[in-house]
Write a protein that holds these residues in place. Structure first.
Motif, PDB file in Angstrom:
ATOM      1  N   LYS A   1      -4.077   2.010  10.989  1.00 19.24           N
ATOM      2  CA  LYS A   1      -3.063   2.433  11.962  1.00 19.24           C
ATOM      3  C   LYS A   1      -1.800   2.964  11.276  1.00 19.24           C
ATOM      4  CE  LYS A   1      -2.719  -1.382  14.309  1.00 19.24           C
ATOM      5  NZ  LYS A   1      -2.323  -2.362  15.364  1.00 19.24           N
ATOM      6  N   VAL A   2      -1.084   3.804  12.021  1.00 20.89           N
ATOM      7  CA  VAL A   2       0.161   4.414  11.536  1.00 20.89           C
ATOM      8  C   VAL A   2       1.236   4.226  12.595  1.00 20.89           C
ATOM      9  CG1 VAL A   2       1.273   6.570  10.869  1.00 20.89           C
ATOM     10  CG2 VAL A   2      -1.088   6.151  10.198  1.00 20.89           C
ATOM     11  N   ASP A   3       2.479   3.975  12.158  1.00 21.60           N
ATOM     12  CA  ASP A   3       3.610   3.952  13.088  1.00 21.60           C
ATOM     13  C   ASP A   3       4.803   4.633  12.421  1.00 21.60           C
ATOM     14  OD1 ASP A   3       4.727   2.075  11.337  1.00 21.60           O
ATOM     15  OD2 ASP A   3       4.031   0.363  12.517  1.00 21.60           O
ATOM     16  N   ILE A   4       6.002   4.420  12.941  1.00 21.80           N
ATOM     17  CA  ILE A   4       7.171   5.121  12.414  1.00 21.80           C
ATOM     18  C   ILE A   4       7.494   4.728  10.976  1.00 21.80           C
ATOM     19  CG2 ILE A   4       8.239   5.486  14.673  1.00 21.80           C
ATOM     20  CD1 ILE A   4      10.052   3.099  14.091  1.00 21.80           C
ATOM     21  N   ASN A   5       6.956   3.597  10.518  1.00 20.06           N
ATOM     22  CA  ASN A   5       7.179   3.149   9.146  1.00 20.06           C
ATOM     23  C   ASN A   5       6.008   3.485   8.231  1.00 20.06           C
ATOM     24  OD1 ASN A   5       9.785   1.936   9.454  1.00 20.06           O
ATOM     25  ND2 ASN A   5       8.799   0.287  10.598  1.00 20.06           N
ATOM     26  N   GLY A   6       5.181   4.465   8.650  1.00 17.36           N
ATOM     27  CA  GLY A   6       4.065   4.876   7.820  1.00 17.36           C
ATOM     28  C   GLY A   6       2.820   4.034   8.034  1.00 17.36           C
ATOM     29  N   MET A   7       1.968   3.986   7.036  1.00 13.75           N
ATOM     30  CA  MET A   7       0.719   3.241   7.126  1.00 13.75           C
ATOM     31  C   MET A   7       0.983   1.754   7.362  1.00 13.75           C
ATOM     32  SD  MET A   7      -2.271   2.794   4.200  1.00 13.75           S
ATOM     33  CE  MET A   7      -3.218   4.274   4.529  1.00 13.75           C
ATOM     34  N   ASP A   8       0.245   1.169   8.319  1.00 16.94           N
ATOM     35  CA  ASP A   8       0.380  -0.260   8.622  1.00 16.94           C
ATOM     36  C   ASP A   8      -0.449  -1.048   7.616  1.00 16.94           C
ATOM     37  OD1 ASP A   8       0.341  -2.827   9.622  1.00 16.94           O
ATOM     38  OD2 ASP A   8       0.206  -2.189  11.720  1.00 16.94           O
ATOM     39  N   ILE A   9       0.200  -1.487   6.552  1.00 16.40           N
ATOM     40  CA  ILE A   9      -0.503  -2.157   5.456  1.00 16.40           C
ATOM     41  C   ILE A   9      -1.191  -3.437   5.935  1.00 16.40           C
ATOM     42  CG2 ILE A   9      -0.255  -3.152   3.154  1.00 16.40           C
ATOM     43  CD1 ILE A   9       0.301  -0.081   3.429  1.00 16.40           C
ATOM     44  N   HIS A  10      -0.542  -4.176   6.821  1.00 13.33           N
ATOM     45  CA  HIS A  10      -1.136  -5.437   7.298  1.00 13.33           C
ATOM     46  C   HIS A  10      -2.387  -5.176   8.130  1.00 13.33           C
ATOM     47  CE1 HIS A  10       2.115  -7.784   5.650  1.00 13.33           C
ATOM     48  NE2 HIS A  10       3.011  -7.009   6.260  1.00 13.33           N
ATOM     49  N   ASP A  11      -2.424  -4.072   8.849  1.00  9.83           N
ATOM     50  CA  ASP A  11      -3.627  -3.703   9.588  1.00  9.83           C
ATOM     51  C   ASP A  11      -4.781  -3.450   8.620  1.00  9.83           C
ATOM     52  OD1 ASP A  11      -5.047  -2.739  12.099  1.00  9.83           O
ATOM     53  OD2 ASP A  11      -5.096  -0.893  10.915  1.00  9.83           O
ATOM     54  N   GLY A  12      -4.492  -2.750   7.514  1.00  6.75           N
ATOM     55  CA  GLY A  12      -5.528  -2.487   6.517  1.00  6.75           C
ATOM     56  C   GLY A  12      -6.023  -3.757   5.857  1.00  6.75           C
TER      57      GLY A  12
ATOM     58  N   GLN B   1       4.343  10.759   5.752  1.00  7.91           N
ATOM     59  CA  GLN B   1       2.994  10.513   6.253  1.00  7.91           C
ATOM     60  C   GLN B   1       2.463  11.746   6.965  1.00  7.91           C
ATOM     61  OE1 GLN B   1       1.459  10.115   9.472  1.00  7.91           O
ATOM     62  NE2 GLN B   1      -0.449   9.480   8.495  1.00  7.91           N
ATOM     63  N   PHE B   2       1.235  12.134   6.599  1.00  6.42           N
ATOM     64  CA  PHE B   2       0.646  13.296   7.255  1.00  6.42           C
ATOM     65  C   PHE B   2      -0.339  12.811   8.306  1.00  6.42           C
ATOM     66  CE2 PHE B   2      -2.391  16.628   7.994  1.00  6.42           C
ATOM     67  CZ  PHE B   2      -1.600  17.749   8.086  1.00  6.42           C
ATOM     68  N   PRO B   3      -0.200  13.297   9.565  1.00  3.74           N
ATOM     69  CA  PRO B   3       0.676  14.394  10.004  1.00  3.74           C
ATOM     70  C   PRO B   3       1.957  13.963  10.708  1.00  3.74           C
ATOM     71  CG  PRO B   3      -1.028  14.025  11.639  1.00  3.74           C
ATOM     72  CD  PRO B   3      -1.270  13.014  10.558  1.00  3.74           C
ATOM     73  N   LEU B   4       2.171  12.661  10.951  1.00  2.43           N
ATOM     74  CA  LEU B   4       3.261  12.241  11.828  1.00  2.43           C
ATOM     75  C   LEU B   4       4.636  12.248  11.178  1.00  2.43           C
ATOM     76  CD1 LEU B   4       1.544   9.327  13.803  1.00  2.43           C
ATOM     77  CD2 LEU B   4       1.680  11.764  14.357  1.00  2.43           C
ATOM     78  N   GLY B   5       4.688  12.223   9.838  1.00  6.56           N
ATOM     79  CA  GLY B   5       5.972  12.407   9.168  1.00  6.56           C
ATOM     80  C   GLY B   5       6.748  11.147   8.867  1.00  6.56           C
ATOM     81  N   GLY B   6       6.215   9.966   9.152  1.00 11.62           N
ATOM     82  CA  GLY B   6       6.937   8.733   8.860  1.00 11.62           C
ATOM     83  C   GLY B   6       7.043   8.459   7.366  1.00 11.62           C
ATOM     84  N   THR B   7       7.986   7.623   6.988  1.00 14.34           N
ATOM     85  CA  THR B   7       8.176   7.222   5.592  1.00 14.34           C
ATOM     86  C   THR B   7       7.782   5.761   5.434  1.00 14.34           C
ATOM     87  OG1 THR B   7      10.016   8.775   5.329  1.00 14.34           O
ATOM     88  CG2 THR B   7       9.865   6.973   3.738  1.00 14.34           C
ATOM     89  N   LEU B   8       6.945   5.470   4.463  1.00 11.04           N
ATOM     90  CA  LEU B   8       6.492   4.098   4.234  1.00 11.04           C
ATOM     91  C   LEU B   8       7.691   3.232   3.849  1.00 11.04           C
ATOM     92  CD1 LEU B   8       3.805   2.480   4.221  1.00 11.04           C
ATOM     93  CD2 LEU B   8       3.755   2.825   1.742  1.00 11.04           C
ATOM     94  N   SER B   9       7.919   2.195   4.624  1.00 11.01           N
ATOM     95  CA  SER B   9       9.089   1.341   4.394  1.00 11.01           C
ATOM     96  C   SER B   9       8.965   0.595   3.073  1.00 11.01           C
ATOM     97  CB  SER B   9       9.224   0.334   5.541  1.00 11.01           C
ATOM     98  OG  SER B   9       8.131  -0.579   5.527  1.00 11.01           O
ATOM     99  N   LEU B  10      10.114   0.146   2.544  1.00  8.47           N
ATOM    100  CA  LEU B  10      10.121  -0.575   1.273  1.00  8.47           C
ATOM    101  C   LEU B  10       9.286  -1.849   1.362  1.00  8.47           C
ATOM    102  CD1 LEU B  10      11.125  -0.927  -1.607  1.00  8.47           C
ATOM    103  CD2 LEU B  10      13.188  -2.034  -0.690  1.00  8.47           C
ATOM    104  N   ALA B  11       9.397  -2.555   2.484  1.00  6.74           N
ATOM    105  CA  ALA B  11       8.630  -3.794   2.628  1.00  6.74           C
ATOM    106  C   ALA B  11       7.133  -3.518   2.542  1.00  6.74           C
ATOM    107  CB  ALA B  11       8.977  -4.470   3.951  1.00  6.74           C
ATOM    108  N   ARG B  12       6.693  -2.445   3.178  1.00  2.00           N
ATOM    109  CA  ARG B  12       5.269  -2.111   3.146  1.00  2.00           C
ATOM    110  C   ARG B  12       4.842  -1.615   1.772  1.00  2.00           C
ATOM    111  NH1 ARG B  12       3.871   0.684   9.041  1.00  2.00           N
ATOM    112  NH2 ARG B  12       4.370  -1.179  10.292  1.00  2.00           N
ATOM    113  N   ARG B  13       5.727  -0.905   1.084  1.00  2.00           N
ATOM    114  CA  ARG B  13       5.406  -0.455  -0.271  1.00  2.00           C
ATOM    115  C   ARG B  13       5.149  -1.653  -1.183  1.00  2.00           C
ATOM    116  NH1 ARG B  13       8.156   5.149  -1.704  1.00  2.00           N
ATOM    117  NH2 ARG B  13       8.326   6.019   0.387  1.00  2.00           N
ATOM    118  N   LEU B  14       6.032  -2.618  -1.107  1.00  2.00           N
ATOM    119  CA  LEU B  14       5.880  -3.794  -1.969  1.00  2.00           C
ATOM    120  C   LEU B  14       4.643  -4.601  -1.581  1.00  2.00           C
ATOM    121  CD1 LEU B  14       9.636  -4.905  -2.174  1.00  2.00           C
ATOM    122  CD2 LEU B  14       8.307  -3.612  -3.872  1.00  2.00           C
ATOM    123  N   ALA B  15       4.387  -4.709  -0.276  1.00  4.76           N
ATOM    124  CA  ALA B  15       3.199  -5.437   0.180  1.00  4.76           C
ATOM    125  C   ALA B  15       1.918  -4.754  -0.301  1.00  4.76           C
ATOM    126  CB  ALA B  15       3.201  -5.544   1.703  1.00  4.76           C
TER     127      ALA B  15
END
Length: 491
Positions: A248-259, A276-290
């Motif tokens: 899944k994808v939301d405004i914070n990019g890829m939903d890492i916890h969903d994956g 994020q392609f195509p919606l344009g969101g930016t992966l949040s710092l919290a999700r990057r670290l996770a």
């Protein structure tokens, strides 16, 4: 008064029937021989005679005759003239004739890879309307602003100095001065941490994905991919036998916890954290670290596609995910085609040291190496500071064009389309209202010769068809305004 001999009736009928014109002599006579209409040992008219009958240059006839003689269809006999060869086997003639007369049956084929067969629709959709000049085409940069004259001067300089260089740069990793120039540039602008020896030059992101799939994946390997997400990556991973899992994808990019929750055994994660392609969101710092923590704990790999990071308009480019990676789990990919033009097939990979040998081997046995000349010119373009200037110029133009497209949509299509706010990228995401579907908009735009795309082509799961993508980088503000006005008239 002409002294040429008359043309035999057989040849008069042949050339009148076939409507021969200049440069067709070879094709007409060859086909007539293979179809049995000109039998062996028939004498052909002289070049002068045939030229006069056809009212074309004698040189055209001579050229056709020469080629027919080179290929063995005609032979000359000293003192007698030129004749149809008697060495064309009857089986060749009859076989060719049957080919023309009989409808072909579909040849029997062996067992096909069902996964690759399933990608035919995906490939067809990607190719449909794939024209950079179509208004609102997605994924195309400012081709009208490419510095042709400057590039031409650099190209000429490199070519003049290349006499001693040709044949010396067949390293699968790429041209070393270009790797050094890229290394210096991206460490400064994208916060990447690397050494030039970790860089591999590739023919764009698509080849980078393919090499990664060859090097790391086997039949049945699981790969995370945003949903909606880049269908080029989906195709490459599927063709390699991997199982592509939608995340899944939301405004914070890829939903890492969903994956992590649904696909904890994945071998590779494909992500576009900066845009994020195509919606344009930016992966949040919290999700990057996770994501980095999970990859290290599970010995998984992350493919960071940073295709669009330079297209930010009011803020500095974000630090790459690779720059936060303390465990060497990120494979970083970048491309120049968005800043230059779509056919500019040069990009790069930054490969963790543990994977370098695997990646070099995969590239060597797929394409050996990347073309020298374009690499050498790009190396100078970057190292002499031209690329940085070009980036600034493109950013300014794209910001103006993005603002113009947004204003045009708000003016002509209020209530029909809502622009999704984003500070980056070269396309706009628009949500649709009043029950309009993305496929409807795509179809109507296609009637106008426009390259608008619906979200549906980028989705693995069934999602509401309520959005479209409109590229803006390759057209002037006035063209964008006119295009939206035309579109509004048929919606």
């Amino acid at each position: 008064m002409s002294t040429s001999k008359p043309v035999p009736p057989l040849f008069q009928e042949l050339f009148i029937q076939d409507g021969v014109i200049k440069n067709q002599v070879y094709n007409v006579i060859r086909d007539a021989i293979l179809q049995g209409r000109l039998p062996a040992a028939v004498r052909v008219p002289s070049s002068r005679t045939l030229a006069e009958m056809m009212s074309i240059s004698r040189n055209s006839v001579i050229a056709g005759y020469d080629r027919l003689m080179d290929e063995g269809y005609l032979v000359t006999r000293r003192g007698s003239g030129t004749f149809v060869s008697d060495c064309v086997p009857d089986s060749t003639v009859s076989g060719y004739y049957q080919q023309i007369k009989q409808p072909k049956e579909k040849p029997a084929v062996g067992r096909l890879n069902s996964d690759v067969t399933s990608l035919r629709r995906l490939c067809s959709e990607s190719q449909k309307g794939n024209n950079a000049k179509r208004l609102f085409s997605v994924g195309v940069g400012c081709t009208d602003l490419f510095p042709h004259n400057l590039w031409g001067r650099l190209l000429g300089r490199v070519w003049r100095q290349s006499r001693q260089e040709l044949g010396l740069h067949t390293d699968p990793a790429g041209y070393k001065p270009l790797r050094k120039a890229i290394c210096d540039y991206i460490q400064t602008t994208r916060g990447v941490i690397c050494h030039e020896n970790q860089i591999m030059i590739v023919s764009g992101i698509q080849q980078a994905v393919n090499i990664t799939a060859q090097a790391l994946l086997s039949q049945g390997s699981e790969v995370w991919l945003d949903d909606p997400g880049y269908n080029g990556a989906r195709g490459a991973f599927t063709a390699a036998g991997a199982v592509v899992r939608p995340v899944k994808v939301d405004i914070n990019g890829m939903d890492i916890h969903d994956g992590i929750k649904h696909y904890p055994e994945a071998r590779l994660v494909y992500t576009t954290p900066s845009h994020q392609f195509p919606l344009g969101g930016t992966l949040s710092l919290a999700r990057r670290l996770a994501l980095l923590d999970w990859a290290e704990a599970n010995q998984a790999w992350i493919f960071e596609d940073d295709y669009n990071s330079e297209f930010r308009y009011t803020a500095r480019s974000l630090q790459a995910l690779q720059g936060l990676d303390k465990h060497d789990r990120v494979i970083y990919a970048g491309t120049f085609s968005k800043m230059m033009y779509p056919e500019f097939r040069l990009g790069f990979l930054i490969i963790p040291q543990a994977l370098q040998e695997q990646f070099i081997t995969s590239k060597y046995f797929s394409v050996l190496c990347t073309g020298y000349l374009e690499q050498a010119v790009l190396a100078r373009f970057i190292s002499e500071g031209h690329y940085a200037c070009h980036v600034r110029r493109i950013r300014k133009a794209c910001h103006e064009r993005k603002s113009a497209l947004t204003a045009a949509i708000e003016h002509y299509l209020p209530g029909k389309m809502t622009v999704h706010s984003s500070d980056s990228g070269i396309h706009l995401v628009c949500w649709l209202n009043d029950g309009i579907s993305g496929k409807e908009i795509e179809a109507k735009a296609n009637q106008l010769g426009m390259g608008i795309q619906s979200f549906e082509r980028y989705c693995q799961r069934s999602l509401p068809d309520k959005g479209v993508l409109l590229g803006f980088a390759n057209h002037s503000p006035q063209e964008l305004w006119d295009g939206i006005r035309q579109l509004s008239q048929i919606i």
